[in-house]
Design a protein around this motif. Sequence first.
Motif, PDB file in Angstrom:
ATOM      1  N   ALA A   1       0.998  -1.103   0.128  1.00 14.47           N
ATOM      2  CA  ALA A   1       0.017  -0.146  -0.100  1.00 14.47           C
ATOM      3  C   ALA A   1       0.940   1.262  -0.002  1.00 14.47           C
ATOM      4  CB  ALA A   1      -0.951   0.016   1.146  1.00 14.47           C
ATOM      5  N   GLU A   2       1.893   1.131   0.901  1.00 11.97           N
ATOM      6  CA  GLU A   2       2.908   2.533   0.853  1.00 11.97           C
ATOM      7  C   GLU A   2       3.471   2.756  -0.413  1.00 11.97           C
ATOM      8  OE1 GLU A   2       4.335   2.560   5.479  1.00 11.97           O
ATOM      9  OE2 GLU A   2       5.030   1.055   4.188  1.00 11.97           O
ATOM     10  N   ALA A   3       3.952   1.557  -0.977  1.00 11.32           N
ATOM     11  CA  ALA A   3       4.552   1.542  -2.518  1.00 11.32           C
ATOM     12  C   ALA A   3       3.562   2.037  -3.483  1.00 11.32           C
ATOM     13  CB  ALA A   3       5.125   0.190  -2.861  1.00 11.32           C
ATOM     14  N   LYS A   4       2.324   1.670  -3.395  1.00 12.01           N
ATOM     15  CA  LYS A   4       1.304   1.880  -4.549  1.00 12.01           C
ATOM     16  C   LYS A   4       1.174   3.699  -4.210  1.00 12.01           C
ATOM     17  CE  LYS A   4      -2.309  -0.674  -5.190  1.00 12.01           C
ATOM     18  NZ  LYS A   4      -3.449  -1.469  -4.924  1.00 12.01           N
ATOM     19  N   SER A   5       1.156   4.027  -3.134  1.00 11.93           N
ATOM     20  CA  SER A   5       0.969   5.576  -2.761  1.00 11.93           C
ATOM     21  C   SER A   5       2.072   5.953  -3.656  1.00 11.93           C
ATOM     22  CB  SER A   5       0.896   5.750  -1.323  1.00 11.93           C
ATOM     23  OG  SER A   5       0.826   7.159  -0.991  1.00 11.93           O
ATOM     24  N   HIS A   6       3.313   5.740  -3.173  1.00 16.70           N
ATOM     25  CA  HIS A   6       4.530   6.257  -3.801  1.00 16.70           C
ATOM     26  C   HIS A   6       4.373   6.525  -5.175  1.00 16.70           C
ATOM     27  CE1 HIS A   6       8.673   7.384  -4.621  1.00 16.70           C
ATOM     28  NE2 HIS A   6       8.702   6.167  -5.332  1.00 16.70           N
ATOM     29  N   LEU A   7       3.874   5.229  -5.906  1.00 16.60           N
ATOM     30  CA  LEU A   7       3.927   5.217  -7.290  1.00 16.60           C
ATOM     31  C   LEU A   7       2.611   5.761  -8.069  1.00 16.60           C
ATOM     32  CD1 LEU A   7       4.740   1.342  -7.445  1.00 16.60           C
ATOM     33  CD2 LEU A   7       6.206   3.320  -8.243  1.00 16.60           C
ATOM     34  N   ARG A   8       1.676   6.287  -7.141  1.00 19.49           N
ATOM     35  CA  ARG A   8       0.404   6.890  -7.347  1.00 19.49           C
ATOM     36  C   ARG A   8      -0.418   5.968  -8.307  1.00 19.49           C
ATOM     37  NH1 ARG A   8       3.220  12.693  -8.664  1.00 19.49           N
ATOM     38  NH2 ARG A   8       3.570  13.170  -6.782  1.00 19.49           N
ATOM     39  N   ILE A   9      -0.501   4.552  -7.628  1.00 22.43           N
ATOM     40  CA  ILE A   9      -1.446   3.659  -8.305  1.00 22.43           C
ATOM     41  C   ILE A   9      -2.499   3.566  -7.507  1.00 22.43           C
ATOM     42  CG2 ILE A   9      -1.178   1.172  -8.949  1.00 22.43           C
ATOM     43  CD1 ILE A   9       1.598   1.417  -9.677  1.00 22.43           C
ATOM     44  N   ASP A  10      -3.809   3.423  -7.916  1.00 21.66           N
ATOM     45  CA  ASP A  10      -4.789   3.185  -7.004  1.00 21.66           C
ATOM     46  C   ASP A  10      -5.851   1.911  -7.638  1.00 21.66           C
ATOM     47  OD1 ASP A  10      -5.762   4.277  -9.250  1.00 21.66           O
ATOM     48  OD2 ASP A  10      -6.802   5.710  -8.359  1.00 21.66           O
ATOM     49  N   ILE A  11      -5.093   1.272  -8.490  1.00 26.38           N
ATOM     50  CA  ILE A  11      -5.726  -0.061  -8.939  1.00 26.38           C
ATOM     51  C   ILE A  11      -4.975  -1.522  -8.296  1.00 26.38           C
ATOM     52  CG2 ILE A  11      -6.795   0.706 -10.931  1.00 26.38           C
ATOM     53  CD1 ILE A  11      -4.313  -0.549 -12.492  1.00 26.38           C
ATOM     54  N   SER A  12      -5.290  -2.578  -8.170  1.00 27.94           N
ATOM     55  CA  SER A  12      -4.822  -3.781  -7.453  1.00 27.94           C
ATOM     56  C   SER A  12      -4.178  -4.585  -8.555  1.00 27.94           C
ATOM     57  CB  SER A  12      -5.660  -4.522  -6.762  1.00 27.94           C
ATOM     58  OG  SER A  12      -6.759  -4.808  -7.418  1.00 27.94           O
ATOM     59  N   ASP A  13      -4.293  -4.328  -9.812  1.00 29.41           N
ATOM     60  CA  ASP A  13      -3.584  -5.297 -10.942  1.00 29.41           C
ATOM     61  C   ASP A  13      -2.392  -5.449 -10.812  1.00 29.41           C
ATOM     62  OD1 ASP A  13      -6.309  -4.860 -11.842  1.00 29.41           O
ATOM     63  OD2 ASP A  13      -5.897  -3.860 -13.790  1.00 29.41           O
ATOM     64  N   ASP A  14      -1.623  -4.556 -10.474  1.00 31.03           N
ATOM     65  CA  ASP A  14      -0.172  -4.957 -10.012  1.00 31.03           C
ATOM     66  C   ASP A  14       0.554  -4.967  -9.044  1.00 31.03           C
ATOM     67  OD1 ASP A  14       0.301  -4.895 -13.180  1.00 31.03           O
ATOM     68  OD2 ASP A  14       0.898  -2.769 -12.891  1.00 31.03           O
ATOM     69  N   ASP A  15      -0.323  -5.302  -7.821  1.00 28.79           N
ATOM     70  CA  ASP A  15       0.032  -5.745  -6.570  1.00 28.79           C
ATOM     71  C   ASP A  15       1.089  -6.714  -6.463  1.00 28.79           C
ATOM     72  OD1 ASP A  15      -1.612  -3.711  -5.847  1.00 28.79           O
ATOM     73  OD2 ASP A  15      -2.961  -5.140  -4.454  1.00 28.79           O
ATOM     74  N   GLY A  16       0.850  -7.713  -7.143  1.00 27.06           N
ATOM     75  CA  GLY A  16       1.690  -9.007  -7.241  1.00 27.06           C
ATOM     76  C   GLY A  16       3.011  -8.466  -7.458  1.00 27.06           C
ATOM     77  N   LEU A  17       3.134  -7.910  -8.678  1.00 26.61           N
ATOM     78  CA  LEU A  17       4.400  -7.306  -9.090  1.00 26.61           C
ATOM     79  C   LEU A  17       5.007  -6.255  -8.251  1.00 26.61           C
ATOM     80  CD1 LEU A  17       6.223  -7.132 -11.794  1.00 26.61           C
ATOM     81  CD2 LEU A  17       5.058  -5.044 -12.573  1.00 26.61           C
ATOM     82  N   ILE A  18       4.469  -5.422  -7.474  1.00 24.35           N
ATOM     83  CA  ILE A  18       4.875  -4.417  -6.703  1.00 24.35           C
ATOM     84  C   ILE A  18       5.333  -5.235  -5.627  1.00 24.35           C
ATOM     85  CG2 ILE A  18       4.290  -2.541  -5.004  1.00 24.35           C
ATOM     86  CD1 ILE A  18       2.348  -1.700  -7.459  1.00 24.35           C
ATOM     87  N   GLU A  19       4.815  -6.259  -5.095  1.00 29.80           N
ATOM     88  CA  GLU A  19       5.045  -6.835  -3.860  1.00 29.80           C
ATOM     89  C   GLU A  19       6.810  -7.653  -4.286  1.00 29.80           C
ATOM     90  OE1 GLU A  19       3.540 -10.089  -0.685  1.00 29.80           O
ATOM     91  OE2 GLU A  19       2.426  -9.995  -2.523  1.00 29.80           O
ATOM     92  N   ALA A  20       6.633  -8.197  -5.500  1.00 29.31           N
ATOM     93  CA  ALA A  20       7.978  -8.843  -6.022  1.00 29.31           C
ATOM     94  C   ALA A  20       9.182  -7.794  -5.795  1.00 29.31           C
ATOM     95  CB  ALA A  20       7.807  -9.331  -7.245  1.00 29.31           C
ATOM     96  N   TYR A  21       8.730  -6.590  -6.308  1.00 32.63           N
ATOM     97  CA  TYR A  21       9.789  -5.569  -6.495  1.00 32.63           C
ATOM     98  C   TYR A  21      10.111  -5.239  -5.178  1.00 32.63           C
ATOM     99  CZ  TYR A  21       8.933  -4.664 -11.423  1.00 32.63           C
ATOM    100  OH  TYR A  21       8.894  -4.961 -12.866  1.00 32.63           O
ATOM    101  N   ILE A  22       9.213  -4.841  -4.111  1.00 34.75           N
ATOM    102  CA  ILE A  22       9.649  -4.996  -2.698  1.00 34.75           C
ATOM    103  C   ILE A  22      10.537  -5.754  -2.186  1.00 34.75           C
ATOM    104  CG2 ILE A  22       9.019  -4.394  -0.319  1.00 34.75           C
ATOM    105  CD1 ILE A  22       6.096  -3.250  -1.647  1.00 34.75           C
ATOM    106  N   ALA A  23      10.312  -7.282  -2.453  1.00 34.12           N
ATOM    107  CA  ALA A  23      11.151  -8.253  -2.095  1.00 34.12           C
ATOM    108  C   ALA A  23      12.467  -8.303  -2.396  1.00 34.12           C
ATOM    109  CB  ALA A  23      10.341  -9.525  -2.294  1.00 34.12           C
ATOM    110  N   ALA A  24      12.496  -7.946  -3.963  1.00 34.47           N
ATOM    111  CA  ALA A  24      13.800  -7.898  -4.378  1.00 34.47           C
ATOM    112  C   ALA A  24      14.560  -6.625  -3.874  1.00 34.47           C
ATOM    113  CB  ALA A  24      13.627  -7.503  -6.107  1.00 34.47           C
ATOM    114  N   ALA A  25      14.028  -5.527  -3.636  1.00 34.23           N
ATOM    115  CA  ALA A  25      14.951  -4.297  -3.265  1.00 34.23           C
ATOM    116  C   ALA A  25      15.222  -4.809  -1.937  1.00 34.23           C
ATOM    117  CB  ALA A  25      13.887  -2.990  -2.882  1.00 34.23           C
ATOM    118  N   VAL A  26      14.464  -5.167  -1.040  1.00 31.19           N
ATOM    119  CA  VAL A  26      14.882  -5.806   0.527  1.00 31.19           C
ATOM    120  C   VAL A  26      16.014  -6.907   0.350  1.00 31.19           C
ATOM    121  CG1 VAL A  26      14.278  -6.910   2.411  1.00 31.19           C
ATOM    122  CG2 VAL A  26      12.831  -5.331   1.314  1.00 31.19           C
ATOM    123  N   ASP A  27      15.722  -7.817  -0.516  1.00 30.74           N
ATOM    124  CA  ASP A  27      16.931  -8.796  -0.712  1.00 30.74           C
ATOM    125  C   ASP A  27      18.128  -8.272  -1.141  1.00 30.74           C
ATOM    126  OD1 ASP A  27      15.315 -10.940  -0.123  1.00 30.74           O
ATOM    127  OD2 ASP A  27      15.047 -11.823  -2.171  1.00 30.74           O
TER     128      ASP A  27
END
Length: 190
Positions: free
Chosen positions: A18-44
């Motif tokens: 949700a925080e990443a979507k706010s940063h990206l200015r995205i209000d749909i859930s279509d890319d939630d899985g992709l955004i979650e994967a990007y967060i995981a990759a950044a943290v890794d």
Amino acid sequence: MLAPVRTAAPASTPISVAEAKSHLRIDISDDDGLIEAYIAAAVDHLDGWSGILGRALVTQSWRQDFAGFGCLRLPLGPVASITEIKYFDDDNVQQTLANTVYTHLSDALGTYVALKPDQVWPSSYSRPDAVSITYAAGSAAADVPPALKAAIFLMVGNWYANRETTTETAMTELPIGAYALMSPYRRIGV
């Protein structure tokens, strides 16, 4: 000293979808899985023994093995607590060291385990993993430094906008600003 082993992963990431979507200015859930994967990759990319920061971000459990007692430096910080210290005694039988014998301290090189006053280390069997320290490193997700969260936002935003290795407008692996934000938090070996 052997490489540390993570025994329990963090329960959450420094930023939420949700925080990443706010940063990206995205209000749909279509890319939630992709955004979650990007967060995981950044943290890794940043977190743990193999991460470029050389530190734990969100609280997680690690084990560090040593060939014997002595200078017991813990390679990942910030160290929240020592869970237990186990060792193999002279008969090669694993024992648990009482927590009344040791404490953890920090200096310019990081955290280490030291004897409390009037205590002595027990003798240990000769083997590369004679002493094992299990400890909690990292902090609550809310307490991750804002600069590191901002770096993760920049990385996620860059990967979301530029889904190829290079593009006409972005010719770097990561945004330069992300490196500037991470720099003060990198643990450099001495």
